[in-house]
Motif scaffolding. Structure first.
Motif, PDB file in Angstrom:
ATOM      1  N   VAL A  74       0.850  -1.192   0.000  1.00 53.88           N
ATOM      2  CA  VAL A  74       0.000   0.000   0.000  1.00 53.88           C
ATOM      3  C   VAL A  74       0.887   1.245   0.000  1.00 53.88           C
ATOM      4  CG1 VAL A  74      -1.696   1.330   1.329  1.00 53.88           C
ATOM      5  CG2 VAL A  74      -1.848  -1.162   1.252  1.00 53.88           C
ATOM      6  N   MET A  75       0.427   2.265  -0.701  1.00 53.32           N
ATOM      7  CA  MET A  75       1.091   3.569  -0.651  1.00 53.32           C
ATOM      8  C   MET A  75       0.033   4.655  -0.646  1.00 53.32           C
ATOM      9  SD  MET A  75       3.954   5.078  -3.261  1.00 53.32           S
ATOM     10  CE  MET A  75       4.287   6.833  -3.396  1.00 53.32           C
TER      11      MET A  75
ATOM     12  N   THR B 170      -2.534   3.769  -3.618  1.00 53.71           N
ATOM     13  CA  THR B 170      -2.481   2.587  -4.474  1.00 53.71           C
ATOM     14  C   THR B 170      -2.420   1.339  -3.615  1.00 53.71           C
ATOM     15  OG1 THR B 170      -1.307   1.485  -6.291  1.00 53.71           O
ATOM     16  CG2 THR B 170       0.047   2.653  -4.699  1.00 53.71           C
ATOM     17  N   ILE B 171      -3.123   0.304  -4.063  1.00 53.26           N
ATOM     18  CA  ILE B 171      -3.171  -0.993  -3.385  1.00 53.26           C
ATOM     19  C   ILE B 171      -3.030  -2.055  -4.467  1.00 53.26           C
ATOM     20  CG2 ILE B 171      -4.599  -2.576  -2.019  1.00 53.26           C
ATOM     21  CD1 ILE B 171      -6.031  -0.084  -0.901  1.00 53.26           C
ATOM     22  N   GLY B 172      -2.236  -3.079  -4.204  1.00 52.47           N
ATOM     23  CA  GLY B 172      -2.090  -4.120  -5.201  1.00 52.47           C
ATOM     24  C   GLY B 172      -1.112  -5.191  -4.790  1.00 52.47           C
ATOM     25  N   SER B 173      -0.471  -5.793  -5.799  1.00 50.23           N
ATOM     26  CA  SER B 173       0.420  -6.930  -5.554  1.00 50.23           C
ATOM     27  C   SER B 173       1.887  -6.548  -5.555  1.00 50.23           C
ATOM     28  CB  SER B 173       0.186  -7.999  -6.631  1.00 50.23           C
ATOM     29  OG  SER B 173       0.635  -7.544  -7.899  1.00 50.23           O
ATOM     30  N   SER B 174       2.219  -5.310  -5.943  1.00 51.07           N
ATOM     31  CA  SER B 174       3.605  -4.942  -6.175  1.00 51.07           C
ATOM     32  C   SER B 174       4.318  -4.525  -4.899  1.00 51.07           C
ATOM     33  CB  SER B 174       3.695  -3.797  -7.196  1.00 51.07           C
ATOM     34  OG  SER B 174       5.046  -3.447  -7.423  1.00 51.07           O
ATOM     35  N   ASN B 175       5.379  -5.260  -4.555  1.00 51.56           N
ATOM     36  CA  ASN B 175       6.290  -4.815  -3.516  1.00 51.56           C
ATOM     37  C   ASN B 175       7.227  -3.757  -4.087  1.00 51.56           C
ATOM     38  OD1 ASN B 175       5.663  -6.821  -1.281  1.00 51.56           O
ATOM     39  ND2 ASN B 175       6.180  -8.238  -2.940  1.00 51.56           N
ATOM     40  N   LEU B 176       8.133  -3.270  -3.254  1.00 51.71           N
ATOM     41  CA  LEU B 176       9.148  -2.323  -3.718  1.00 51.71           C
ATOM     42  C   LEU B 176      10.509  -2.998  -3.618  1.00 51.71           C
ATOM     43  CD1 LEU B 176       7.842   1.010  -2.141  1.00 51.71           C
ATOM     44  CD2 LEU B 176       7.543   0.161  -4.470  1.00 51.71           C
ATOM     45  N   ASP B 177      10.694  -4.021  -4.433  1.00 54.13           N
ATOM     46  CA  ASP B 177      11.944  -4.763  -4.468  1.00 54.13           C
ATOM     47  C   ASP B 177      12.219  -5.181  -5.910  1.00 54.13           C
ATOM     48  OD1 ASP B 177      10.103  -6.790  -4.905  1.00 54.13           O
ATOM     49  OD2 ASP B 177      10.996  -8.183  -3.486  1.00 54.13           O
ATOM     50  N   PRO B 178      13.407  -5.745  -6.201  1.00 52.53           N
ATOM     51  CA  PRO B 178      13.729  -6.069  -7.599  1.00 52.53           C
ATOM     52  C   PRO B 178      12.759  -7.035  -8.254  1.00 52.53           C
ATOM     53  CG  PRO B 178      15.717  -6.102  -6.254  1.00 52.53           C
ATOM     54  CD  PRO B 178      14.563  -5.941  -5.304  1.00 52.53           C
TER      55      PRO B 178
END
Length: 439
Positions: A351-352, A360-368
């Protein structure tokens, strides 16, 4: 009940420009949507079951992880009941995420008439040497009757069950969104495309030679290829384009990260929102090791007086991921960024939130893996009331965390060395996976 909504207070560029949704490399916002924030599977699974029981003709799902145990079993049972009464149910699951699911589960679903395909089945022996095997479908998507969609970070697994750590007494922190309106159209098209790609991948070797000899099968191949493309058909584009200019009730955009046209759409949208932030930025993610551009955007935001808070794992499920985040603590804290570690349970939310009208909400992390390799899907919302609802939930989450103090981090030089090592490891990993991108 759906969250009360009103139009955003500021106009915004839709990015539509008369082209198909997938042709755009920035979010395409549409109005006329109704959204409901769902916290954890204990809220998501009953909502899904309710909509599944109401389904008349179709249910489409694209899921990274599927488990039949506990809460999630109720969703699988609802899908089977829907299939028995004649609803067409299609499910595409990722081969790695659902590798540990019992074979009897897939057998049962197929026996009830559910069309199940596996995206890139996992091969233990040679899979690690095949770079394409490293690019996983990380979606958590569902669309019912082409009108109601679910987008988020919640896998189809019980809140208290973790594949690496077993059962727990506490509920994993996670979020999803239930949406009705035009935003469901690109969600549906994405699932259909992924299902077709997975199905096509299964029978490619068997059908290649007959296709060369049979014109009818060649037509089927062309049809499959059209289905596997992300672009909306002309009939789908018309109402979606009209909705892009609708200023109410809720404006949101469905965004992808794939290895074709939408490689950096999610990351760029996040960086743009960070650069435009005026007051507050909250980021919740279990796996945090972003590229330099995103880290600099956060540092610059903090430097101009924006309060930047990160909520990361306190209870670590994957030690290597926890260590990767912690080597950044020194850099971020020294630049005025608050880091909180969630203590109550495992954290899986992605979440951000920026200021009072963007989230924004979803499946994306903040990593490679999420930013450069995997296929990810988020929904971006521009709405004050929905964002206020999310803000209240996030305040509760931050209250269940501990603020990391600079003295509690590693020594400055140790952090810098660790950061360098992880950056080199990330570059090597991506290169082995066939990606020579930024990091």
């Amino acid at each position: 009940m759906p969250v009360p909504v009103r139009a955003p207070t500021e106009p915004e560029d839709d990015g539509w420009q008369g082209l198909a949704w997938y042709a755009q490399r920035k979010p395409v916002f549409t109005g006329g949507n109704e959204l409901r924030l769902l916290k954890a599977g204990q809220a998501l699974f009953p909502a899904m079951c309710e909509q599944i029981e109401r389904a008349h003709h179709s249910i489409w799902l694209a899921l990274y992880l599927v488990s039949p145990y506990g809460q999630s079993g109720a969703v699988l049972q609802a899908l089977q009941r829907a299939a028995r009464r004649g609803v067409k149910v299609h499910l595409v699951a990722d081969g790695v995420g659902s590798h540990d699911a019992p074979p009897s589960m897939w057998t049962q679903l197929r026996s009830e008439g559910i069309d199940v395909v596996i995206h890139r089945p996992f091969h233990r022996i040679w899979g690690m040497f095949n770079s394409s095997e490293w690019r996983r479908m990380h979606f958590k998507l569902c669309v019912i009757d082409e009108s109601v969609s679910f987008v988020g970070g919640i896998n189809l697994i019980d809140d208290r069950f973790d594949l690496h750590n077993g059962w727990s007494d506490t509920i994993r922190l996670d979020y999803a969104v239930e949406a009705s309106g035009p935003v469901s159209t690109p969600v549906l098209h994405t699932i259909k495309a992924m299902w077709t790609r997975a199905q096509f991948g299964q029978d490619w070797r068997d059908e290649l030679w007959p296709l060369v000899q049979d014109s009818g099968r060649m037509r089927r191949l062309r049809h499959l290829w059209q289905q596997a493309r992300m672009r909306l058909t002309p009939s789908e584009q018309a109402p979606f384009a009209k909705a892009a200019s609708n200023p109410h009730p809720t404006r949101c955009a469905f965004v992808l990260r794939d290895n074709l046209r939408q490689r950096r759409t999610i990351e760029r949208a996040a960086i743009q929102a960070i650069k435009q932030a005026r007051h507050e930025i909250d980021i919740v993610t279990p796996y945090f090791y972003p590229g330099r551009q995103l880290r600099l955007a956060l540092r610059h935001a903090a430097a101009r007086g924006v309060r930047v808070r990160l909520l990361l794992q306190g209870k670590v499920d994957l030690p290597i991921a926890g260590l990767a985040a912690r080597v950044l603590y020194d850099e971020l804290i020294r630049h005025g960024i608050e880091i909180h570690e969630y203590q109550k349970a495992f954290l899986h939310a992605k979440v951000m939130r920026v200021d009072k009208d963007w989230c924004t909400i979803g499946s994306s992390n903040l990593d490679p893996l999420s930013l450069v390799l995997n296929m990810e899907a988020n929904v971006i919302v521009r709405d004050q009331h929905f964002t206020a609802t999310l803000t209240r939930e996030l305040e509760s989450d931050f209250a269940d965390s501990q603020l990391v103090q600079l003295a509690a981090t590693q020594r400055h030089w140790a952090d810098r060395m660790g950061h360098w090592l992880f950056r080199m490891a990330a570059k090597l990993y991506l290169r082995l996976a066939g990606i020579s991108g930024h990091y």
